[in-house]
Design an enzyme around this catalytic site. Structure first.
Site, PDB file in Angstrom:
ATOM      1  N   HIS A  99     -13.682  -1.199   0.575  1.00 50.37           N
ATOM      2  CA  HIS A  99     -13.311  -2.599   0.309  1.00 50.37           C
ATOM      3  C   HIS A  99     -13.196  -3.411   1.599  1.00 50.37           C
ATOM      4  O   HIS A  99     -13.045  -2.872   2.685  1.00 50.37           O
ATOM      5  CB  HIS A  99     -11.979  -2.685  -0.437  1.00 50.37           C
ATOM      6  CG  HIS A  99     -10.799  -2.150   0.336  1.00 50.37           C
ATOM      7  ND1 HIS A  99     -10.569  -0.819   0.530  1.00 50.37           N
ATOM      8  CD2 HIS A  99      -9.764  -2.798   0.939  1.00 50.37           C
ATOM      9  CE1 HIS A  99      -9.464  -0.649   1.236  1.00 50.37           C
ATOM     10  NE2 HIS A  99      -8.954  -1.836   1.508  1.00 50.37           N
ATOM     11  N   ASP A 101     -10.523  -6.511   2.757  1.00 49.81           N
ATOM     12  CA  ASP A 101      -9.189  -6.878   2.282  1.00 49.81           C
ATOM     13  C   ASP A 101      -9.176  -8.214   1.542  1.00 49.81           C
ATOM     14  O   ASP A 101      -9.728  -9.218   2.019  1.00 49.81           O
ATOM     15  CB  ASP A 101      -8.207  -6.937   3.460  1.00 49.81           C
ATOM     16  CG  ASP A 101      -7.870  -5.540   3.971  1.00 49.81           C
ATOM     17  OD1 ASP A 101      -7.842  -4.596   3.156  1.00 49.81           O
ATOM     18  OD2 ASP A 101      -7.655  -5.399   5.189  1.00 49.81           O
ATOM     19  N   HIS A 253     -13.766  -1.035   4.664  1.00 50.86           N
ATOM     20  CA  HIS A 253     -13.096   0.165   5.149  1.00 50.86           C
ATOM     21  C   HIS A 253     -12.661   1.065   4.010  1.00 50.86           C
ATOM     22  O   HIS A 253     -12.606   0.648   2.848  1.00 50.86           O
ATOM     23  CB  HIS A 253     -11.926  -0.189   6.061  1.00 50.86           C
ATOM     24  CG  HIS A 253     -10.912  -1.099   5.456  1.00 50.86           C
ATOM     25  ND1 HIS A 253     -11.123  -2.447   5.273  1.00 50.86           N
ATOM     26  CD2 HIS A 253      -9.687  -0.849   4.957  1.00 50.86           C
ATOM     27  CE1 HIS A 253     -10.071  -2.988   4.708  1.00 50.86           C
ATOM     28  NE2 HIS A 253      -9.177  -2.046   4.487  1.00 50.86           N
ATOM     29  N   ARG A 268       0.994  -2.493   9.077  1.00 53.59           N
ATOM     30  CA  ARG A 268      -0.197  -3.332   9.031  1.00 53.59           C
ATOM     31  C   ARG A 268       0.180  -4.810   9.026  1.00 53.59           C
ATOM     32  O   ARG A 268       1.113  -5.203   8.315  1.00 53.59           O
ATOM     33  CB  ARG A 268      -0.913  -2.983   7.743  1.00 53.59           C
ATOM     34  CG  ARG A 268      -2.258  -3.543   7.572  1.00 53.59           C
ATOM     35  CD  ARG A 268      -2.827  -2.981   6.305  1.00 53.59           C
ATOM     36  NE  ARG A 268      -2.860  -4.069   5.357  1.00 53.59           N
ATOM     37  CZ  ARG A 268      -3.831  -4.258   4.485  1.00 53.59           C
ATOM     38  NH1 ARG A 268      -4.822  -3.400   4.411  1.00 53.59           N
ATOM     39  NH2 ARG A 268      -3.817  -5.258   3.689  1.00 53.59           N
TER      40      ARG A 268
HETATM   41  C1  SIN Z   1      -6.229  -0.543   4.103  1.00 53.69           C
HETATM   42  O1  SIN Z   1      -6.960  -0.382   3.145  1.00 53.69           O
HETATM   43  O2  SIN Z   1      -6.078  -1.649   4.601  1.00 53.69           O
HETATM   44  C2  SIN Z   1      -5.520   0.631   4.731  1.00 53.69           C
HETATM   45  C3  SIN Z   1      -6.366   1.347   5.689  1.00 53.69           C
HETATM   46  C4  SIN Z   1      -5.719   2.607   6.165  1.00 53.69           C
HETATM   47  O3  SIN Z   1      -4.579   2.909   5.771  1.00 53.69           O
HETATM   48  O4  SIN Z   1      -6.352   3.314   6.956  1.00 53.69           O
END
Ligand code: SIN
Length: 302
Positions: A99, A101, A253, A268
């Site tokens: 995906h 974000d 990602h 994050r």
């Molecule tokens: C995400 O999908 O933003 C998380 C990525 C991660 O935890 O590596």
């Protein structure tokens, strides 16, 4: 003169930034070098950064206005901080799907800045896939075919959070009002580099406008598969103190879900999108995305 060193990992995606201590004030010069590396390599990362949560948030602010994620647990008194903490009691929720974000927003997330707090010795890597290289890798016939298509996006995988009670259903309706399904072009023009980017993802895209469900599903499946092509990917092994930043407009990602029931703890911060995705067929890219020639020794072998 900036002392930072940009060390690329793959031809088009992923670069380590060396020579910076993020506990110290960042000069404009260094920030500009980081920003240019981010546009060029789509994902950049720093190792061994001993910064606090507040320093992480302050550093992120340099990239734009912070986003509040509607579906992720937030830091106490810090709504802009998202806590991604998975273990036996809290298995992964949908980060192990390719995906970009928050493409269910009219203006999807611009950048994400992810910091590793704790990680098992093995496992828990993140992969990114270069959607600009993916676009370049499509045949001209497919590029032409998808050039005027638009797709509808939805927060579909997060709907499970609102199951069960009438109050939950009420909350779901509020979310639906807040994020009425936008449609984005299937190919977008990156607003800064003017590159063309394939912009549909398995997590949030629901269907292509103007097609039957069956047609849409099959076309989308072919496009989603592009993120899984190893030649477009970069894979990062995390250690506590590793920080990665990615340009959400250029890549997708996938967080590898191979460590359950161990603990993987990340913090994050994301940057609010500042433009509605668009496609300008006349735009000329100002950064070259080298094409990855998946040439085979014998034509027709695969
Ligand atoms: C995400 O999908 O933003 C998380 C990525 C991660 O935890 O590596």
């Amino acid at each position: 003169m900036s002392k930072i060193e940009v060390v690329p990992n793959q031809l088009t995606i992923g670069a380590e930034i060396k020579g910076l201590d993020l506990t110290r004030p960042l000069s404009d010069n260094d920030f500009n070098s980081i920003y240019q590396a981010l546009l060029q390599y789509k994902v950049i990362y720093f190792r061994d950064q001993k910064i606090t949560t507040d320093q992480h948030i302050d550093f992120s602010k340099k990239f734009g206005e912070l986003e509040i994620n509607p579906f992720r647990p937030q830091g106490e008194g810090k709504p802009e901080l998202q806590i991604i903490k998975n273990d036996k009691n809290n298995p992964v929720l949908s980060t192990d799907v390719w995906h970009s974000d928050l493409t269910f927003r009219e203006k999807p997330t611009k950048f994400t800045i992810l910091r590793c707090i704790e990680i098992p010795e093995q496992g828990g890597d993140t992969l990114w896939s270069d959607m600009c290289a993916a676009y370049e890798g499509l045949s001209e016939s497919i590029r032409n075919f998808i050039s005027e298509l638009e797709a509808i996006h939805d927060f579909k995988n997060f709907r499970v959070l609102y199951r069960g009670t009438a109050q939950k259903r009420e909350e779901l309706h509020k979310m639906e009002d807040m994020f009425p399904n936008p449609s984005h072009p299937v190919i977008i023009t990156h607003p800064e580099t003017l590159q063309r980017v394939l912009f549909v993802n398995r997590q949030f895209t629901v269907r292509i406008k103007g097609m039957s469900d069956d047609e849409s599903r099959k076309v989308l499946e072919m496009l989603y598969e592009q993120a899984s092509v190893p030649e477009y990917q970069f894979r990062l092994k995390w250690h506590p103190g590793t920080i990665a930043i990615w340009d959400n407009r250029l890549c997708q990602h996938y967080a590898v879900n191979d460590y359950y029931p161990k603990l993987r703890h990340m913090e994050r911060v994301a940057i609010l999108g500042d433009s509605v995705p668009y496609f300008d067929p006349q735009a000329k890219a100002n950064i070259e995305c080298p094409s990855i020639n998946r040439v085979h020794a014998v034509e027709g072998l695969h």
